[in-house]
Motif scaffolding. Structure first.
Motif, short mmCIF file in Angstrom:
data_model
loop_
_atom_site.label_atom_id
_atom_site.label_comp_id
_atom_site.label_asym_id
_atom_site.label_seq_id
_atom_site.Cartn_x
_atom_site.Cartn_y
_atom_site.Cartn_z
N ARG A 97 0.84 -1.20 0.00
CA ARG A 97 0.00 0.00 0.00
C ARG A 97 0.88 1.25 0.00
NH1 ARG A 97 -3.49 0.21 4.24
NH2 ARG A 97 -1.90 -0.83 5.45
N VAL A 98 1.17 1.69 -1.23
CA VAL A 98 2.07 2.83 -1.43
C VAL A 98 1.27 3.96 -2.08
CG1 VAL A 98 4.06 3.62 -2.77
CG2 VAL A 98 4.14 1.40 -1.62
N VAL A 99 1.39 5.16 -1.54
CA VAL A 99 0.73 6.33 -2.14
C VAL A 99 1.75 7.46 -2.29
CG1 VAL A 99 -1.54 5.75 -1.18
CG2 VAL A 99 -0.02 7.27 0.11
N ARG A 100 1.34 8.51 -3.02
CA ARG A 100 2.26 9.63 -3.24
C ARG A 100 2.04 10.71 -2.18
NH1 ARG A 100 5.46 10.06 -6.75
NH2 ARG A 100 5.72 8.36 -8.21
N ALA A 101 3.13 11.36 -1.81
CA ALA A 101 3.03 12.47 -0.85
C ALA A 101 4.16 13.44 -1.15
CB ALA A 101 3.14 11.93 0.57
N ARG A 102 4.10 14.62 -0.54
CA ARG A 102 5.20 15.57 -0.65
C ARG A 102 5.95 15.62 0.67
NH1 ARG A 102 3.41 20.45 -1.24
NH2 ARG A 102 1.22 19.84 -1.44
N LEU A 103 7.23 15.86 0.57
CA LEU A 103 8.07 15.90 1.76
C LEU A 103 7.96 17.25 2.46
CD1 LEU A 103 11.41 14.33 0.50
CD2 LEU A 103 10.04 13.52 2.44
N ARG A 128 5.04 10.92 9.68
CA ARG A 128 3.63 11.24 9.90
C ARG A 128 3.04 11.72 8.59
NH1 ARG A 128 4.40 15.41 13.32
NH2 ARG A 128 3.26 16.67 11.81
N LEU A 129 1.78 11.48 8.38
CA LEU A 129 1.09 12.00 7.20
C LEU A 129 0.07 13.03 7.64
CD1 LEU A 129 0.10 9.05 4.82
CD2 LEU A 129 1.74 10.88 4.39
N ASP A 130 0.05 14.15 6.93
CA ASP A 130 -0.97 15.16 7.19
C ASP A 130 -1.55 15.59 5.85
OD1 ASP A 130 -0.74 15.77 10.15
OD2 ASP A 130 1.34 15.96 9.50
N GLY A 143 -3.34 17.74 -0.87
CA GLY A 143 -2.37 16.65 -1.06
C GLY A 143 -1.86 16.14 0.29
N LEU A 144 -1.08 15.06 0.23
CA LEU A 144 -0.53 14.49 1.46
C LEU A 144 0.87 15.04 1.71
CD1 LEU A 144 -1.53 10.73 1.04
CD2 LEU A 144 -2.65 12.48 2.43
N LEU A 145 1.13 15.33 2.96
CA LEU A 145 2.41 15.87 3.36
C LEU A 145 3.04 14.89 4.34
CD1 LEU A 145 4.04 18.48 2.91
CD2 LEU A 145 3.04 19.33 5.05
#
Ligand SMILES: Nc1nc2c(c(=O)[nH]1)N[C@H]1C(S)=C(S)[C@@H](COP(=O)(O)OP(=O)(O)OC[C@H]3O[C@@H](n4cnc5c(N)ncnc54)[C@H](O)[C@@H]3O)O[C@H]1N2
Ligand code: MOO
Length: 409
Positions: free
Chosen positions: A320-326, A343-345, A351-353
């Motif tokens: 379960r891999v998704v895209r996020a920004r650093l 952590r994901l926010d 978008g996901l951070l």
């Protein structure tokens, strides 16, 4: 050494689909359908009322008084007919009597003795749910490969489905190895640490619907390890944890060989998780998890979880891999693809951070408590600046573990 993508291709190529069985619908949640499911009946099964009120002829609702000639509750079979100038009292879900073509909801009628006066005219079809407008008998409701969830349960139960054909649950055995391991609740002992991997691996297996037949703890005795592996090989999956690195007290690989397990891969270019090992004996998949708890968890999410889901019928399951920004800059460590606890926010743009935890390192388990995912920093990537797009491996069991749903991204 293989990259984690190459290692996954190797594992996925070794998966054999488990046989199928017929189960009662109530037992099917979390299982993967092996055959499409079709509706056993039309839905609704008959024309029925969507409101409490009066079954009427729409053309009679222009101000004249209507005589109420009967009453129908859900479950009744109508014996009355709505003739011109009459109405039948009706409950939500009751079958529409013949002659009626609309339902006047109770709020729109004044009752006078055995008659009613509609407050306003209504159109034909008002508050009538017509037979089969939702689903037609024989229509496919769920395709093969679907994991039955509570949503499907509702859809299938309504359509009269009592049993479904699903793939068998994988029978998983877990063997944890190490002289230094303490069972939870035992007092601390010099040189010993509390056991983690057996606990975590059991949960990872059970949350994807596998059946954990046994989870055992064995010391660093080569013969005991071999004997425990031999017992563990009678299931569909053996997950062994600890003793993979090949040091003086690491007996796992020799024990696999002694049991006739064919090695398919040894070592992956990732940290944590480098000593991950994978092999097969017959149709049984054998996963060798590195002993360090973070390595074991990462390898279970990257390899074990999607492989077991595929065995159980989810043909296209992947990690379960998704895209996020650093949120901050990061770099890979010592030439290996590095998985950082993070952590994901949700960022302001939706978008996901991903924010790596302050504490990092393959030995740092406390950071897991505050992490939602692992940021994947590829081994060949230059240092990545804040704002760069990365892939993250989800550590949470489901969206339910996050404060917000993921599919909104
Ligand atoms: N000479 C080398 N040494 C090591 C290498 C290497 O390539 N060459 N790899 C390192 C890496 S990377 C890892 S990861 C570890 C994994 O080694 P093993 O799979 O042999 O694991 P153990 O030695 O059994 O344990 C490592 C570590 O984790 C603790 N542990 C083990 N099992 C559990 C458990 N069930 N619950 C909690 N903690 C556990 C154990 O006490 C050790 O501290 O090897 C490096 N060494
Ligand atoms: O798997 Mo080890 O813990 O890479 O560092």
């Amino acid at each position: 050494m293989l990259s984690h993508e190459e290692a996954w291709a190797c594992v996925a190529g070794s998966v054999r689909l488990l046989r199928v069985e017929r189960v009662r619908l109530a037992r099917a949640v979390g299982r993967t359908l092996a055959e499409p499911v079709v509706a056993a009946v039309d839905l609704p099964p008959f024309d029925r009322s969507a409101m409490d009120g009066f079954a009427v002829r729409a053309q009679d609702t222009y101000g004249m008084s209507l005589r109420v000639v009967g009453s129908l509750a859900a479950g009744d079979v109508p014996a009355v007919r709505v003739a011109p100038g009459t109405a039948v009292e009706i409950s939500t879900g009751a079958p529409l009597p013949s002659g009626a073509d609309a339902v006047l909801q109770s709020e729109l009628a004044s009752v006078h003795g055995d008659g009613i006066v509609p407050h306003e005219p209504i159109a034909r079809g008002r508050f009538v749910r017509y037979r089969a407008e939702d689903v037609r008998e024989g229509e496919v409701l769920a395709r093969a490969g679907t994991v039955v969830s509570v949503k499907q349960l509702a859809a299938l139960a309504s359509a009269g489905v009592a049993e479904v054909v699903v793939h068998r649950r994988a029978r998983v055995r877990i063997v944890v190895n190490g002289d230094e391991l303490l069972e939870p609740g035992t007092p601390p002992r010099a040189g010993a640490v509390y056991e983690v991997n057996g606990l975590v691996l059991r949960h990872v297996a059970e949350r994807i619907g596998a059946e954990v037949v046994a989870a055992t703890l064995v010391g660093d005795d080569p013969e005991a390890v071999r004997a425990e592996f031999e017992r563990g090989l009678d299931g569909d999956v053996l997950i062994a944890a600890g003793g993979m690195a090949g040091g003086r007290h690491d007996h796992a690989r020799a024990a696999f060989a002694a049991c006739g397990v064919e090695e398919r891969l040894r070592g992956v270019l990732i940290t944590p998780g480098r000593p991950f090992w994978f092999g097969c004996r017959g149709g049984t998949l054998v996963f060798g998890m590195p002993g360090s708890p973070l390595s074991s968890l990462v390898c279970s999410l990257l390899f074990v979880e999607p492989a077991v889901r595929r065995m159980q019928g989810e043909a296209h399951a992947v990690a379960r891999v998704v895209r996020a920004r650093l949120a901050v800059s990061v770099a890979p460590e010592d030439g290996r693809t590095t998985l950082l606890t993070a952590r994901l926010d949700r960022a302001a743009d939706g978008g996901l951070l991903a924010t790596p935890t302050f504490r990092q390192g393959p030995h740092v388990t406390a950071a897991l408590g505050e992490c939602d995912c692992f940021v994947i920093v590829p081994h060949d990537a230059p240092p990545l600046a804040a704002g760069s797009e990365v892939q993250v491996l989800l550590a949470c069991a489901s969206d339910g573990d996050l404060a917000w749903p993921l599919d909104a991204q």
